[in-house]
Design a protein around this motif. Structure first.
Motif, PDB file in Angstrom:
ATOM      1  N   THR A 140     -12.858 -16.370 -22.465  1.00 43.26           N
ATOM      2  CA  THR A 140     -12.406 -17.759 -22.387  1.00 43.26           C
ATOM      3  C   THR A 140     -12.058 -18.266 -23.782  1.00 43.26           C
ATOM      4  O   THR A 140     -12.581 -17.778 -24.789  1.00 43.26           O
ATOM      5  CB  THR A 140     -13.492 -18.697 -21.808  1.00 43.26           C
ATOM      6  N   MET A 141     -11.165 -19.243 -23.816  1.00 43.73           N
ATOM      7  CA  MET A 141     -10.943 -20.051 -25.016  1.00 43.73           C
ATOM      8  C   MET A 141     -11.248 -21.481 -24.609  1.00 43.73           C
ATOM      9  O   MET A 141     -10.629 -21.998 -23.672  1.00 43.73           O
ATOM     10  CB  MET A 141      -9.506 -19.927 -25.512  1.00 43.73           C
ATOM     11  N   ILE A 142     -12.200 -22.081 -25.292  1.00 39.40           N
ATOM     12  CA  ILE A 142     -12.649 -23.415 -24.907  1.00 39.40           C
ATOM     13  C   ILE A 142     -12.055 -24.439 -25.866  1.00 39.40           C
ATOM     14  O   ILE A 142     -12.363 -24.442 -27.056  1.00 39.40           O
ATOM     15  CB  ILE A 142     -14.183 -23.498 -24.923  1.00 39.40           C
ATOM     16  N   ASP A 143     -11.183 -25.270 -25.332  1.00 39.06           N
ATOM     17  CA  ASP A 143     -10.548 -26.288 -26.149  1.00 39.06           C
ATOM     18  C   ASP A 143     -11.427 -27.537 -26.189  1.00 39.06           C
ATOM     19  O   ASP A 143     -12.389 -27.667 -25.425  1.00 39.06           O
ATOM     20  CB  ASP A 143      -9.163 -26.617 -25.601  1.00 39.06           C
ATOM     21  N   ASP A 144     -11.089 -28.453 -27.055  1.00 40.41           N
ATOM     22  CA  ASP A 144     -11.951 -29.613 -27.319  1.00 40.41           C
ATOM     23  C   ASP A 144     -11.085 -30.788 -27.765  1.00 40.41           C
ATOM     24  O   ASP A 144     -11.243 -31.306 -28.849  1.00 40.41           O
ATOM     25  CB  ASP A 144     -12.964 -29.227 -28.407  1.00 40.41           C
ATOM     26  N   VAL A 145     -10.145 -31.156 -26.940  1.00 41.79           N
ATOM     27  CA  VAL A 145      -9.185 -32.193 -27.305  1.00 41.79           C
ATOM     28  C   VAL A 145      -9.658 -33.539 -26.785  1.00 41.79           C
ATOM     29  O   VAL A 145     -10.015 -33.675 -25.610  1.00 41.79           O
ATOM     30  CB  VAL A 145      -7.789 -31.875 -26.735  1.00 41.79           C
ATOM     31  N   CYS A 146      -9.663 -34.530 -27.662  1.00 41.00           N
ATOM     32  CA  CYS A 146     -10.078 -35.878 -27.292  1.00 41.00           C
ATOM     33  C   CYS A 146      -8.880 -36.814 -27.382  1.00 41.00           C
ATOM     34  O   CYS A 146      -8.155 -36.807 -28.390  1.00 41.00           O
ATOM     35  CB  CYS A 146     -11.191 -36.346 -28.219  1.00 41.00           C
ATOM     36  N   VAL A 147      -8.652 -37.583 -26.334  1.00 43.91           N
ATOM     37  CA  VAL A 147      -7.531 -38.522 -26.300  1.00 43.91           C
ATOM     38  C   VAL A 147      -8.056 -39.919 -25.975  1.00 43.91           C
ATOM     39  O   VAL A 147      -9.180 -40.067 -25.491  1.00 43.91           O
ATOM     40  CB  VAL A 147      -6.475 -38.100 -25.245  1.00 43.91           C
ATOM     41  N   PRO A 148      -7.253 -40.961 -26.232  1.00 44.20           N
ATOM     42  CA  PRO A 148      -7.671 -42.288 -25.784  1.00 44.20           C
ATOM     43  C   PRO A 148      -7.927 -42.279 -24.276  1.00 44.20           C
ATOM     44  O   PRO A 148      -7.231 -41.585 -23.528  1.00 44.20           O
ATOM     45  CB  PRO A 148      -6.462 -43.169 -26.134  1.00 44.20           C
ATOM     46  N   ARG A 149      -8.924 -43.030 -23.825  1.00 47.60           N
ATOM     47  CA  ARG A 149      -9.262 -43.026 -22.393  1.00 47.60           C
ATOM     48  C   ARG A 149      -8.045 -43.331 -21.530  1.00 47.60           C
ATOM     49  O   ARG A 149      -7.898 -42.778 -20.441  1.00 47.60           O
ATOM     50  CB  ARG A 149     -10.349 -44.053 -22.102  1.00 47.60           C
ATOM     51  N   SER A 150      -7.189 -44.218 -22.019  1.00 45.52           N
ATOM     52  CA  SER A 150      -6.003 -44.610 -21.240  1.00 45.52           C
ATOM     53  C   SER A 150      -5.027 -43.467 -21.048  1.00 45.52           C
ATOM     54  O   SER A 150      -4.168 -43.527 -20.171  1.00 45.52           O
ATOM     55  CB  SER A 150      -5.294 -45.781 -21.922  1.00 45.52           C
ATOM     56  N   ARG A 151      -5.159 -42.396 -21.843  1.00 43.91           N
ATOM     57  CA  ARG A 151      -4.251 -41.244 -21.719  1.00 43.91           C
ATOM     58  C   ARG A 151      -4.923 -40.040 -21.081  1.00 43.91           C
ATOM     59  O   ARG A 151      -4.357 -38.948 -21.062  1.00 43.91           O
ATOM     60  CB  ARG A 151      -3.710 -40.841 -23.104  1.00 43.91           C
ATOM     61  N   LEU A 152      -6.127 -40.237 -20.558  1.00 47.11           N
ATOM     62  CA  LEU A 152      -6.875 -39.120 -19.981  1.00 47.11           C
ATOM     63  C   LEU A 152      -6.122 -38.477 -18.818  1.00 47.11           C
ATOM     64  O   LEU A 152      -6.046 -37.247 -18.706  1.00 47.11           O
ATOM     65  CB  LEU A 152      -8.254 -39.599 -19.524  1.00 47.11           C
ATOM     66  N   GLY A 153      -5.555 -39.300 -17.947  1.00 50.52           N
ATOM     67  CA  GLY A 153      -4.796 -38.763 -16.817  1.00 50.52           C
ATOM     68  C   GLY A 153      -3.623 -37.925 -17.276  1.00 50.52           C
ATOM     69  O   GLY A 153      -3.349 -36.847 -16.711  1.00 50.52           O
ATOM     70  N   ALA A 154      -2.912 -38.386 -18.301  1.00 52.52           N
ATOM     71  CA  ALA A 154      -1.775 -37.629 -18.833  1.00 52.52           C
ATOM     72  C   ALA A 154      -2.240 -36.312 -19.448  1.00 52.52           C
ATOM     73  O   ALA A 154      -1.546 -35.287 -19.347  1.00 52.52           O
ATOM     74  CB  ALA A 154      -1.040 -38.467 -19.870  1.00 52.52           C
ATOM     75  N   MET A 155      -3.412 -36.325 -20.068  1.00 59.47           N
ATOM     76  CA  MET A 155      -3.941 -35.101 -20.659  1.00 59.47           C
ATOM     77  C   MET A 155      -4.237 -34.056 -19.588  1.00 59.47           C
ATOM     78  O   MET A 155      -3.891 -32.877 -19.724  1.00 59.47           O
ATOM     79  CB  MET A 155      -5.214 -35.426 -21.453  1.00 59.47           C
TER      80      MET A 155
END
Length: 455
Positions: free
Chosen positions: A334-349
């Motif tokens: 596995t490769m485990i990513d760790d990307v944090c976005v503004p909550r308002s963009r969570l769906g887009a992420m």
């Protein structure tokens, strides 16, 4: 090599030095994939500050690189050895030196395991909130090095907010004390915060003063099933917009739910596309969960089930905590990513991650600290298949690019290490990297501390 060992032995007990190549090889890397690791010359396990100082003075005199390590549960290669280095493992410095209910602090050595500290302060009616998924094995020193988070961050914040002061052995062996034991203080630059998240590149943390909180009531958890990740993310936005402060707000996609069931037979609903877990540790958690349940239903939840008691709640949290481990069983790597976005963009992420999985023909499961916008896309692949391994690496980069496009950051809590060096430069920009390198040079002019990491 002989000179190095002779000088180290002069200030260390025999049991503190490991030279057997078969054993030192086991200290060469952390849990990250696709990260180069070298061969250490020696592994040192000090038990005192003076022994750490002796190691650093020796390393400076001989110009030998030093790689600090905790429990090696990291996911970015930050603890990986470099060729010919001294691996400085702090796991034997594992004493809780003080717990003060009046000052609401704990003073600990870096090798103290997170869960051990948490249980110890609980006995005094206190609470140490940062709780990474690896809390049963990860160390406080490692948590400080990577500025770790955990499930409770949405309400209680991350490690950086609980580190009041530090004792740090610098590259030349000098001992630096930063910060305070007091509830507040603004004397000089905040060097404490500078060391938190520095991944062992500025100094060796040998003692930490940690803030504690009163132990909250036992939390209750609600589980909500959604027909899509988009509707689950809509529920997250509604919960936060209405001013609720859950003690955790976690999301597991369908791939993650199935992986957890396959590994541990947890009985989670496999028909759901996204499972949202929301908890409250307030005086009346049932009322808070009822209000959140209504918001979930309004966002499109197909079923909302509040736990009846703390035991049921803990079972749901166990399922979330084992998510990353369960996804590791889907394929051989596995490769485990760790990307944090503004909550308002969570769906887009999440939508973008699903599109990347389809584009690269890969299985990518996502679990997330949804209340923080901190996603953990986990790319599952066969490491013996060169083409699939290539696609896995490319999809990983695509996910990080997506996070930056959405106004996010390449890492919310796992750190940069080796894995994300290129992406750190993209996020910070040329001026940002230049200034950070200048700070590194001020603390470590010879570049001996954890070389090859971050930049």
């Amino acid at each position: 090599m002989s000179d190095l060992l002779e000088r180290l032995r002069a200030g260390l007990p025999p049991e503190a030095l490991i030279t057997d190549p078969d054993v030192t090889a086991s200290y060469a890397h952390d849990m990250a994939s696709f990260c180069e690791a070298g061969t250490p010359a020696v592994v040192v396990l000090p038990r005192t500050v003076e022994q750490v100082q002796h190691v650093m003075r020796t390393a400076t005199a001989l110009r030998v690189p030093v790689v600090p390590q905790g429990a090696r549960t990291g996911l970015s290669g930050a603890a990986n050895a470099s060729d010919g280095c001294i691996v400085l493992s702090l796991v034997k410095m594992d004493r809780i030196l003080e717990i003060s209910p009046v000052d609401r602090i704990a003073v600990v050595e870096p090798g103290v395991v997170n869960a051990v500290l948490s249980r110890a302060v609980n006995e005094h009616g206190l609470y140490y909130p940062p709780d990474p998924s690896s809390w049963e094995t990860c160390t406080i020193g490692g948590n400080i090095g990577t500025a770790s988070g955990g499930l409770c961050c949405v309400k209680y914040g991350v490690t950086a907010e609980y580190v009041l002061g530090l004792e740090v052995v610098l590259a030349d062996g000098r001992l630096l004390t930063t910060g305070r034991r007091t509830a507040k203080g603004v004397a000089g630059y905040d060097l404490t915060r500078l060391f938190v998240g520095s991944e062992g590149s500025l100094g060796i943390v040998v003692k930490a003063v940690l803030a504690l909180k009163p132990q909250p009531p036992q939390q209750l958890v609600l589980a909500a099933e959604f027909p899509s990740a988009a509707t689950a993310c809509d529920a997250v936005c509604r919960i936060m917009e209405r001013g609720h402060t859950p003690s955790l707000l976690e999301l597991m996609d369908r791939t993650t739910v199935r992986a957890v069931n396959a590994m541990a037979s947890m009985g989670l609903p496999e028909t759901t596309e996204a499972l949202l877990l929301c908890a409250f540790d307030t005086p009346d958690p049932s009322a808070d969960l009822a209000a959140v349940g209504e918001l979930c239903t309004a966002a499109g939840a197909t079923e909302v089930v509040p736990a009846d008691n703390p035991a049921e709640s803990e079972l749901l949290l166990q399922a979330r905590r084992m998510s990353l481990t369960a996804l590791e069983t889907v394929k051989s790597a596995t490769m485990i990513d760790d990307v944090c976005v503004p909550r308002s963009r969570l769906g887009a992420m999440l939508a973008g991650t699903a599109a990347i999985a389809e584009e690269y023909d890969l299985t990518i499961g996502v679990c997330a600290h949804a209340g923080d916008g901190n996603t953990h896309p986990v790319v599952c692949f066969d490491h013996q298949d060169p083409d699939e391994s290539r696609r896995a690496r490319e999809s990983f980069d695509a996910i990080m690019a997506l996070g930056l496009e959405l106004g996010g950051t390449i890492t919310g809590e796992h750190g940069v290490g080796v894995l994300k060096k290129e992406w750190l430069a993209r996020e910070l920009g040329e001026t940002g990297v230049e200034l950070q390198r200048s700070i590194k040079a001020a603390f470590d002019p010879l570049g001996l501390l954890n070389p090859g990491k971050l930049f």
